[in-house]
Design a protein around this motif. Structure first.
Motif, PDB file in Angstrom:
ATOM      1  N   ALA A  19       0.824  -1.198   0.000  1.00 36.76           N
ATOM      2  CA  ALA A  19       0.000   0.000   0.000  1.00 36.76           C
ATOM      3  C   ALA A  19       0.864   1.256   0.000  1.00 36.76           C
ATOM      4  CB  ALA A  19      -0.937  -0.007   1.201  1.00 36.76           C
ATOM      5  N   LEU A  20       1.932   1.243   0.799  1.00 38.87           N
ATOM      6  CA  LEU A  20       2.821   2.395   0.840  1.00 38.87           C
ATOM      7  C   LEU A  20       3.521   2.608  -0.501  1.00 38.87           C
ATOM      8  CD1 LEU A  20       4.389   2.007   4.403  1.00 38.87           C
ATOM      9  CD2 LEU A  20       2.660   3.675   3.652  1.00 38.87           C
ATOM     10  N   LEU A  21       3.939   1.498  -1.125  1.00 32.06           N
ATOM     11  CA  LEU A  21       4.576   1.617  -2.436  1.00 32.06           C
ATOM     12  C   LEU A  21       3.602   2.168  -3.475  1.00 32.06           C
ATOM     13  CD1 LEU A  21       6.711  -1.676  -2.606  1.00 32.06           C
ATOM     14  CD2 LEU A  21       7.548   0.680  -2.439  1.00 32.06           C
ATOM     15  N   ALA A  22       2.353   1.682  -3.426  1.00 31.99           N
ATOM     16  CA  ALA A  22       1.350   2.171  -4.377  1.00 31.99           C
ATOM     17  C   ALA A  22       1.083   3.659  -4.175  1.00 31.99           C
ATOM     18  CB  ALA A  22       0.058   1.369  -4.235  1.00 31.99           C
ATOM     19  N   LEU A  23       0.971   4.078  -2.914  1.00 34.40           N
ATOM     20  CA  LEU A  23       0.753   5.497  -2.634  1.00 34.40           C
ATOM     21  C   LEU A  23       1.962   6.337  -3.031  1.00 34.40           C
ATOM     22  CD1 LEU A  23      -1.030   5.249   0.838  1.00 34.40           C
ATOM     23  CD2 LEU A  23      -2.070   5.838  -1.368  1.00 34.40           C
ATOM     24  N   ALA A  24       3.167   5.780  -2.817  1.00 32.40           N
ATOM     25  CA  ALA A  24       4.371   6.497  -3.217  1.00 32.40           C
ATOM     26  C   ALA A  24       4.428   6.672  -4.729  1.00 32.40           C
ATOM     27  CB  ALA A  24       5.611   5.764  -2.712  1.00 32.40           C
ATOM     28  N   ALA A  25       4.084   5.599  -5.462  1.00 32.04           N
ATOM     29  CA  ALA A  25       4.061   5.700  -6.926  1.00 32.04           C
ATOM     30  C   ALA A  25       3.039   6.730  -7.386  1.00 32.04           C
ATOM     31  CB  ALA A  25       3.745   4.332  -7.534  1.00 32.04           C
ATOM     32  N   LEU A  26       1.865   6.734  -6.733  1.00 34.33           N
ATOM     33  CA  LEU A  26       0.846   7.726  -7.075  1.00 34.33           C
ATOM     34  C   LEU A  26       1.340   9.139  -6.786  1.00 34.33           C
ATOM     35  CD1 LEU A  26      -2.026   8.435  -7.941  1.00 34.33           C
ATOM     36  CD2 LEU A  26      -2.766   8.037  -5.587  1.00 34.33           C
ATOM     37  N   GLY A  27       2.034   9.302  -5.653  1.00 36.85           N
ATOM     38  CA  GLY A  27       2.571  10.621  -5.319  1.00 36.85           C
ATOM     39  C   GLY A  27       3.607  11.086  -6.325  1.00 36.85           C
ATOM     40  N   VAL A  28       4.454  10.163  -6.793  1.00 37.69           N
ATOM     41  CA  VAL A  28       5.466  10.523  -7.795  1.00 37.69           C
ATOM     42  C   VAL A  28       4.801  10.978  -9.092  1.00 37.69           C
ATOM     43  CG1 VAL A  28       7.299   9.602  -9.252  1.00 37.69           C
ATOM     44  CG2 VAL A  28       7.259   9.054  -6.816  1.00 37.69           C
ATOM     45  N   VAL A  29       3.755  10.244  -9.527  1.00 37.66           N
ATOM     46  CA  VAL A  29       3.069  10.607 -10.765  1.00 37.66           C
ATOM     47  C   VAL A  29       2.403  11.974 -10.629  1.00 37.66           C
ATOM     48  CG1 VAL A  29       1.180   9.983 -12.306  1.00 37.66           C
ATOM     49  CG2 VAL A  29       2.731   8.215 -11.485  1.00 37.66           C
ATOM     50  N   VAL A  30       1.738  12.210  -9.482  1.00 37.11           N
ATOM     51  CA  VAL A  30       1.089  13.505  -9.264  1.00 37.11           C
ATOM     52  C   VAL A  30       2.130  14.629  -9.255  1.00 37.11           C
ATOM     53  CG1 VAL A  30      -0.216  14.881  -7.605  1.00 37.11           C
ATOM     54  CG2 VAL A  30      -0.881  12.510  -8.056  1.00 37.11           C
ATOM     55  N   ALA A  31       3.287  14.379  -8.612  1.00 33.11           N
ATOM     56  CA  ALA A  31       4.339  15.394  -8.568  1.00 33.11           C
ATOM     57  C   ALA A  31       4.864  15.699  -9.970  1.00 33.11           C
ATOM     58  CB  ALA A  31       5.476  14.922  -7.658  1.00 33.11           C
ATOM     59  N   LEU A  32       5.027  14.653 -10.787  1.00 32.95           N
ATOM     60  CA  LEU A  32       5.493  14.877 -12.154  1.00 32.95           C
ATOM     61  C   LEU A  32       4.468  15.660 -12.978  1.00 32.95           C
ATOM     62  CD1 LEU A  32       7.133  11.409 -12.959  1.00 32.95           C
ATOM     63  CD2 LEU A  32       8.301  13.599 -12.622  1.00 32.95           C
ATOM     64  N   LEU A  33       3.197  15.337 -12.787  1.00 31.41           N
ATOM     65  CA  LEU A  33       2.160  16.072 -13.513  1.00 31.41           C
ATOM     66  C   LEU A  33       2.135  17.534 -13.076  1.00 31.41           C
ATOM     67  CD1 LEU A  33      -0.772  13.481 -13.556  1.00 31.41           C
ATOM     68  CD2 LEU A  33       0.617  14.216 -15.484  1.00 31.41           C
ATOM     69  N   TRP A  34       2.280  17.770 -11.779  1.00 35.10           N
ATOM     70  CA  TRP A  34       2.305  19.146 -11.277  1.00 35.10           C
ATOM     71  C   TRP A  34       3.507  19.907 -11.826  1.00 35.10           C
ATOM     72  CZ3 TRP A  34      -1.163  22.144  -9.086  1.00 35.10           C
ATOM     73  CH2 TRP A  34      -0.739  23.334  -8.484  1.00 35.10           C
ATOM     74  N   TRP A  35       4.649  19.217 -11.882  1.00 33.67           N
ATOM     75  CA  TRP A  35       5.847  19.842 -12.445  1.00 33.67           C
ATOM     76  C   TRP A  35       5.638  20.153 -13.925  1.00 33.67           C
ATOM     77  CZ3 TRP A  35       8.720  17.962 -16.520  1.00 33.67           C
ATOM     78  CH2 TRP A  35       9.881  18.664 -16.819  1.00 33.67           C
ATOM     79  N   SER A  36       4.978  19.253 -14.645  1.00 36.65           N
ATOM     80  CA  SER A  36       4.770  19.472 -16.078  1.00 36.65           C
ATOM     81  C   SER A  36       3.853  20.664 -16.319  1.00 36.65           C
ATOM     82  CB  SER A  36       4.179  18.218 -16.725  1.00 36.65           C
ATOM     83  OG  SER A  36       2.891  17.934 -16.194  1.00 36.65           O
ATOM     84  N   VAL A  37       2.882  20.873 -15.418  1.00 40.11           N
ATOM     85  CA  VAL A  37       2.017  22.046 -15.559  1.00 40.11           C
ATOM     86  C   VAL A  37       2.844  23.330 -15.418  1.00 40.11           C
ATOM     87  CG1 VAL A  37       0.107  23.321 -14.516  1.00 40.11           C
ATOM     88  CG2 VAL A  37      -0.062  20.845 -14.810  1.00 40.11           C
ATOM     89  N   GLY A  38       3.721  23.357 -14.420  1.00 38.69           N
ATOM     90  CA  GLY A  38       4.603  24.507 -14.278  1.00 38.69           C
ATOM     91  C   GLY A  38       5.542  24.667 -15.448  1.00 38.69           C
ATOM     92  N   PHE A  39       6.005  23.552 -16.002  1.00 35.43           N
ATOM     93  CA  PHE A  39       6.888  23.590 -17.166  1.00 35.43           C
ATOM     94  C   PHE A  39       6.177  24.225 -18.355  1.00 35.43           C
ATOM     95  CE2 PHE A  39       8.713  21.889 -21.031  1.00 35.43           C
ATOM     96  CZ  PHE A  39      10.076  21.948 -20.799  1.00 35.43           C
ATOM     97  N   LEU A  40       4.944  23.809 -18.603  1.00 33.92           N
ATOM     98  CA  LEU A  40       4.201  24.342 -19.741  1.00 33.92           C
ATOM     99  C   LEU A  40       3.821  25.803 -19.532  1.00 33.92           C
ATOM    100  CD1 LEU A  40       1.870  21.282 -20.456  1.00 33.92           C
ATOM    101  CD2 LEU A  40       3.843  22.004 -21.795  1.00 33.92           C
ATOM    102  N   ALA A  41       3.667  26.213 -18.273  1.00 35.16           N
ATOM    103  CA  ALA A  41       3.307  27.606 -18.010  1.00 35.16           C
ATOM    104  C   ALA A  41       4.493  28.550 -18.152  1.00 35.16           C
ATOM    105  CB  ALA A  41       2.708  27.731 -16.610  1.00 35.16           C
ATOM    106  N   ASP A  42       5.694  28.032 -18.084  1.00 43.19           N
ATOM    107  CA  ASP A  42       6.899  28.854 -18.185  1.00 43.19           C
ATOM    108  C   ASP A  42       7.344  28.925 -19.647  1.00 43.19           C
ATOM    109  OD1 ASP A  42       9.254  30.191 -17.944  1.00 43.19           O
ATOM    110  OD2 ASP A  42      10.206  28.780 -16.564  1.00 43.19           O
ATOM    111  N   PRO A  43       7.350  30.095 -20.276  1.00 42.67           N
ATOM    112  CA  PRO A  43       7.711  30.174 -21.702  1.00 42.67           C
ATOM    113  C   PRO A  43       9.173  29.850 -21.980  1.00 42.67           C
ATOM    114  CG  PRO A  43       7.422  32.368 -20.776  1.00 42.67           C
ATOM    115  CD  PRO A  43       6.960  31.405 -19.735  1.00 42.67           C
ATOM    116  N   LEU A  44      10.054  29.969 -20.966  1.00 45.93           N
ATOM    117  CA  LEU A  44      11.482  29.698 -21.178  1.00 45.93           C
ATOM    118  C   LEU A  44      11.903  28.338 -20.654  1.00 45.93           C
ATOM    119  CD1 LEU A  44      12.953  33.181 -20.191  1.00 45.93           C
ATOM    120  CD2 LEU A  44      12.396  32.316 -22.476  1.00 45.93           C
ATOM    121  N   ALA A  45      10.939  27.525 -20.194  1.00 45.79           N
ATOM    122  CA  ALA A  45      11.284  26.225 -19.628  1.00 45.79           C
ATOM    123  C   ALA A  45      11.907  25.304 -20.677  1.00 45.79           C
ATOM    124  CB  ALA A  45      10.040  25.573 -19.021  1.00 45.79           C
ATOM    125  N   THR A  46      11.398  25.345 -21.888  1.00 48.47           N
ATOM    126  CA  THR A  46      11.951  24.493 -22.949  1.00 48.47           C
ATOM    127  C   THR A  46      13.395  24.869 -23.244  1.00 48.47           C
ATOM    128  OG1 THR A  46       9.733  24.316 -23.921  1.00 48.47           O
ATOM    129  CG2 THR A  46      11.582  23.663 -25.307  1.00 48.47           C
TER     130      THR A  46
END
Length: 396
Positions: A19-46
């Motif tokens: 259960a902890l591993l599953a929650l950790a994997a879910l947290g990693v995916v959510v963190a990556l998605l959140w980071w990608s939103v910030g990446f797309l919002a930043d015009p100089l990120a690319t």
């Protein structure tokens, strides 16, 4: 063979670990998605990402060039599009897979089946709340306040008393009555007629073809159809060419009120008839042939069969199509704006007036009040549509 027994308590640490591993994997995916939103919002990120990648690959000169001068606009857009595609497909897929696995490992059987539907429905509900419910509440609030933030009904008073607004409401009523009625009646008629043709699919294709054209494209086409030239010049518009060819005088259709509004409604009917015909054709085919044959044996003519048997049996479909077209016409903007060149006072509707109040006059309170009025008109129509679907067994 020796029997092996398992102690439920001995497997508990393993379940907790999974259960902890599953929650950790879910947290990693959510963190990556959140980071990608910030990446797309930043015009100089690319630019920074490409520079770092080149630096890791040992291309220091290229990395410094990208860091100092940046990428070209096309390269920057391609990089952002690649990240968006990766996140939109792979990221969402990973989110659902890890969340589903977390539900399987964390919850019991009873709770699991109650939580799992929200896993798939939850994001859609959240997006609706963010992009529809919250803005709707903000629009209602803005329609009830003035520029100083004080409560006022002046915006609604303007909407219901101003002569220009009353003309827009009159035009909207014409659109709703003539446009909806015309699309439904002609669609039913075409559906009944093409049902008897040998090459039914070919006929339906030509009638449905206008649906493939955008409202703006259809407006441009019909501007040429309605084009008018003075009497001493050759007529370039199809309609006036036919009129003058029959010996009559050319008619400036788009300059005569309320004929110009009716001419615009014809464009909407032309666009919506194909949609109505396809739906009605499917509904007519579902009418039991035994009932129609029995009516014919009793001496009923074709028109009587259609009016007394077919139409009552597809009444639910007619109501659904009519409400769908009603809502589309209520929000009509493109046809009126393009054919009226954005400023024809005589053909204005509520949507075009709302656009002018918002973007030309910068009067956000009045525009919000008009948006709320449109919402209030749509709600009863949606209620009727939902009740009709329930009567037909949809969602029961």
């Amino acid at each position: 063979m020796a029997s092996v027994t398992f102690d439920g308590r001995s497997g508990r640490p393993a379940r907790v670990a999974r259960a902890l591993l599953a929650l950790a994997a879910l947290g990693v995916v959510v963190a990556l998605l959140w980071w990608s939103v910030g990446f797309l919002a930043d015009p100089l990120a690319t630019d920074r990402a490409v520079s770092r990648i080149l630096g890791l690959l040992g291309a220091d000169a290229s990395a410094e060039a990208v860091a100092s001068r940046g990428l070209t606009p096309a390269s920057r857009k391609l990089g952002g599009a690649g990240v968006a595609l990766l996140v939109g497909v792979g990221g969402v897929w990973a989110l659902f897979v890890t969340a589903n696995h977390a539900i399987d490992t964390v919850f019991g059987d009873k709770v699991r089946e109650q939580v799992r539907p929200w896993l798939f429905v939850g994001p859609a509900v959240a997006l609706i709340a963010i992009y529809l419910v919250v803005p709707t509440i903000g629009t209602i609030r803005q329609s009830l306040t003035n520029r100083a933030g004080e409560f006022t009904l002046a915006h609604y008073r303007f909407a219901l008393t101003d002569p220009a607004m009353l003309l827009a409401f009159r035009n909207n009523v014409l659109w709703l009555v003539l446009g909806t009625l015309g699309s439904v009646v002609i669609g039913v008629g075409f559906a009944a007629l093409v049902d008897r043709l040998k090459r039914e699919a070919l006929a339906k294709t030509f009638i449905f073809l206008p649906m493939a054209i955008s409202f703006v494209g259809a407006s441009v086409i019909w501007r040429f159809v309605y084009a008018w030239q003075p009497t001493n010049r050759p007529q370039t518009g199809l309609l006036n060419a036919i009129v003058t060819g029959l010996g009559f005088e050319a008619i400036p259709v788009l300059s005569i009120s309320p004929l110009n509004t009716v001419a615009l409604i014809v464009v909407m009917i032309w666009l919506q008839t194909g949609f109505a015909m396809v739906i009605f054709s499917a509904a007519i085919k579902s009418v039991p042939g035994e009932v129609i044959e029995a009516a014919r044996l009793d001496g009923a003519g074709e028109f009587t069969v259609f009016r007394r048997i077919v139409v009552p049996m597809i009444r639910g479909t007619i109501l659904t199509v009519a409400t769908t077209i009603f809502i589309a016409i209520l929000k009509v903007f493109d046809i009126v704006w393009v054919m009226g060149r954005g400023g024809n006072f005589e053909t204005e509707v509520v949507a075009t007036r709302m656009f002018k109040e918002m973007f030309q006059f910068q009067n956000f309170g009045r525009a919000s009040a008009l948006a709320v009025i449109l919402l209030l008109v749509v709600v009863p129509v949606m209620v009727v549509n939902i009740r009709n679907m329930h009567r037909q067994g949809v969602g029961a």
